[in-house]
Scaffold this motif. Structure first.
Motif, PDB file in Angstrom:
ATOM      1  N   LEU A   1      74.893  46.583  13.581  1.00  0.00           N
ATOM      2  CA  LEU A   1      73.623  47.160  14.031  1.00  0.00           C
ATOM      3  C   LEU A   1      73.438  46.932  15.532  1.00  0.00           C
ATOM      4  O   LEU A   1      72.312  46.885  16.029  1.00  0.00           O
ATOM      5  N   ALA A   2      74.561  46.798  16.234  1.00  0.00           N
ATOM      6  CA  ALA A   2      74.562  46.689  17.697  1.00  0.00           C
ATOM      7  C   ALA A   2      73.725  45.517  18.187  1.00  0.00           C
ATOM      8  O   ALA A   2      73.064  45.587  19.209  1.00  0.00           O
ATOM      9  N   THR A   3      73.733  44.426  17.419  1.00  0.00           N
ATOM     10  CA  THR A   3      72.983  43.230  17.811  1.00  0.00           C
ATOM     11  C   THR A   3      73.942  42.049  17.860  1.00  0.00           C
ATOM     12  O   THR A   3      74.669  41.799  16.904  1.00  0.00           O
ATOM     13  N   ASN A   4      73.949  41.338  18.983  1.00  0.00           N
ATOM     14  CA  ASN A   4      74.812  40.175  19.142  1.00  0.00           C
ATOM     15  C   ASN A   4      74.257  39.016  18.302  1.00  0.00           C
ATOM     16  O   ASN A   4      73.155  38.543  18.567  1.00  0.00           O
TER      17      ASN A   4
ATOM     18  N   TYR B   1      70.830  36.838  18.787  1.00  0.00           N
ATOM     19  CA  TYR B   1      69.728  37.043  17.841  1.00  0.00           C
ATOM     20  C   TYR B   1      69.432  35.779  17.031  1.00  0.00           C
ATOM     21  O   TYR B   1      68.281  35.485  16.740  1.00  0.00           O
TER      22      TYR B   1
ATOM     23  N   LEU C   1      74.716  42.284  11.390  1.00  0.00           N
ATOM     24  CA  LEU C   1      74.065  42.275  12.705  1.00  0.00           C
ATOM     25  C   LEU C   1      74.946  42.973  13.731  1.00  0.00           C
ATOM     26  O   LEU C   1      74.472  43.800  14.517  1.00  0.00           O
ATOM     27  N   THR C   2      76.258  42.638  13.707  1.00  0.00           N
ATOM     28  CA  THR C   2      77.183  43.258  14.653  1.00  0.00           C
ATOM     29  C   THR C   2      77.191  44.769  14.499  1.00  0.00           C
ATOM     30  O   THR C   2      77.162  45.501  15.487  1.00  0.00           O
TER      31      THR C   2
END
Lengths: 255, 257
Positions: free
Chosen positions: B133-136, B140, B130-131
């Protein structure tokens, strides 16, 4: 000289165990560097420090000349849009369909419309040799090799400037390993990315790299162009690439 | 000396855990108030946390209401006060048992499921993914579960209130010779808005505790299958204990005793 990523004196310890003890490494733009080293020598820790998943105790990490060592929150997310990563076990989200996995960075990270992101995901799946009907399966329905391909498609979905590969061929049969190696070479060339891989598979390392560096004892003990690895003159490197039990490297039996 | 070393290590470990939990809660709250809020994910979690908990919460509430009516009747009978059944049932259910039973049931179902899911994501590197893929991951994974649990629990508790009172009504009219209309009238006349609202407030707090414990133990699970198993157990045990402790605290605050 046009460095994309620089690690300067990076140190990381867990408890009393020093995993990284001053790593200095430069990765040139559009090059493919492979870091080799035995299991448990800190290759994964090094990559996770660059990605900000782990925070180094000391040292500096530069991406495009920008100090990213202590970034967090939105600034970190912004830097992460430059990266794509293929995880060792694939790390596909099992609650999502294959195409949703591939499109994840586009939808969540960049706020793209789902329909548009799906089309891109399907074209990226085609690039790694997977037909469209695979897009609507769940990751658990795929074989290990196919999961690796989906992971690769996800890593390149957002056309990253930098791609990391964590043990890309581990757990695959030799033929599938070669297929993945070729895909790595061709996709990295296609998107014009800078690649950093970690592996202990020397066949893979030779195939996908321009340069090789060896991590041992928390430091980079040798680096050079791939063609020179057989003439390194370094007894540690020689022992590793020939896979000999005897030599200067003593395998720690206890972790 | 070894005894002191053991005690010291235990105390230090406990303090470290409290610190980690406080930091985790802080990060979750920061992520909660910073946009964007993932509406789709929240709706999905409301379905999983709230809707799919309805059968188990409804059944336990029904039997709890029934047994409450029976016990109060038998107890009240000793001094000729068996007519008090509808009043005590509605008070006990709305103030205490509705939210607490719903909380404990959802804790067993949901805190365990959240810890197992997030723990597996952790050990299979999905959270690291997730990290990249630029997602916190906090935003999320944690925020949608927290929001969904805080919204779902008061609704579940409200339903548990109704079904619990109905359970008491069924037992009272079927085997304790109460007249249905009088039982209902006594119930309605006695219950105040404050009784019901206080229970729903408690339920919202329990929802926060359940989702937080599930996420926290999932995020901090170690190793493989065994680590995930331990995280699941820890999530259920800690959320159950915290629910009962919070219940006492909230009762003394809400009713000023």
């Amino acid at each position: 000289m046009n460095p994309k990523i620089q690690l300067i004196g990076v140190k990381k310890h867990f408890g009393a165990k020093k995993v990284l003890d001053g790593v200095d490494l430069t990765i040139e733009k559009n090059s493919s560097l492979v870091v080799i080293g035995g299991s448990g020598t800190g290759k994964s820790v090094m990559i996770k420090c660059v990605l900000g998943i782990l925070r180094p105790d000391e040292g500096t990490i530069l991406v495009d000349g920008e100090d990213v060592t202590h970034l967090s929150g939105a600034a970190r997310d912004k830097v992460m849009t430059k990266f794509g990563m293929l995880f060792q076990g694939g790390a596909l989200f099992d609650s999502l369909l294959v195409w949703e996995n591939v499109a994840f960075g586009l939808i969540q990270g960049r706020g793209m419309k789902r329909a548009e992101a799906r089309d891109i995901a399907i074209s990226k799946l085609a690039k790694v040799g997977l037909p469209e009907d695979v897009a609507y399966l769940s990751p658990s329905e795929l074989s290990g090799g196919m999961q690796k391909r989906v992971g690769l498609a996800r890593a390149i979905a957002a056309n990253p400037e930098i791609i990391f590969f964590d043990e890309p061929t581990t757990g695959l049969d030799p033929i599938m390993a070669d297929v993945i190696n070729e895909l790595i070479v061709s996709t990295v060339r296609d998107v014009g990315a800078t690649a950093l891989s970690i592996t202990h598979d020397m066949v893979s390392a030779r195939k996908i790299s321009d340069r090789i560096a060896m991590l041992y004892g928390g430091k980079i003990i040798w680096q050079g162009p791939t063609g020179e690895i057989d003439r390194s003159g370094n007894p540690y490197v020689d022992q590793f690439i020939h896979g000999r039990a005897d030599g200067p490297i003593r395998m720690a039996v206890k972790a | 000396m070894n005894i002191f070393a053991g005690i010291g290590a235990g105390v230090l470990g406990l303090l470290a855990d409290i610190g980690r939990l406080a930091m985790f809660t802080g990060r979750a709250l920061v992520a909660l108030v910073s946009p964007p809020l993932y509406g789709r994910l929240i709706m999905g979690q409301i379905l999983r946390i709230g809707y799919f908990s309805l059968p188990v919460v409804g059944l336990t509430a029904f039997f709890t209401g029934g047994v409450l009516a029976l016990q109060i009747y038998l107890g009240g009978n000793r001094f000729g006060a068996e007519a008090i059944v509808p009043q005590v049932v509605v008070l006990g259910i709305t103030r205490e048992l509705g939210p607490v039973i719903a909380g404990l049931m959802v804790s067993g179902r949901v805190a365990a499921a959240i810890a197992a899911e997030i723990g597996t994501m952790k050990v299979t590197e999905q959270i690291d993914a997730l990290t990249t893929l630029a997602t916190n991951p906090i935003k999320y994974l944690v925020v949608p579960r927290l929001v969904a649990a805080v919204i779902s629990m008061p609704i579940l508790a409200g339903i548990a209130d109704s079904i619990g009172v109905f359970g008491g009504y069924v037992v009272a009219t079927a085997s304790l010779h109460f007249t249905g209309s009088i039982y209902l009238k006594n119930t309605m006349d006695f219950a105040t808005q404050g009784d019901i609202v206080s229970g729903l407030v408690k339920a919202a707090v329990f929802g926060f505790i359940i989702a937080l414990m599930g996420c926290y133990h999932g995020f901090h699970s170690k190793g493989g299958a065994q680590g995930v198993g331990a995280a699941t157990t820890a999530a259920v045990v800690s959320s159950s204990i915290l629910i009962l402790a919070a219940d006492y605290l909230l009762t003394s605050v809400l009713f000023g005793r």
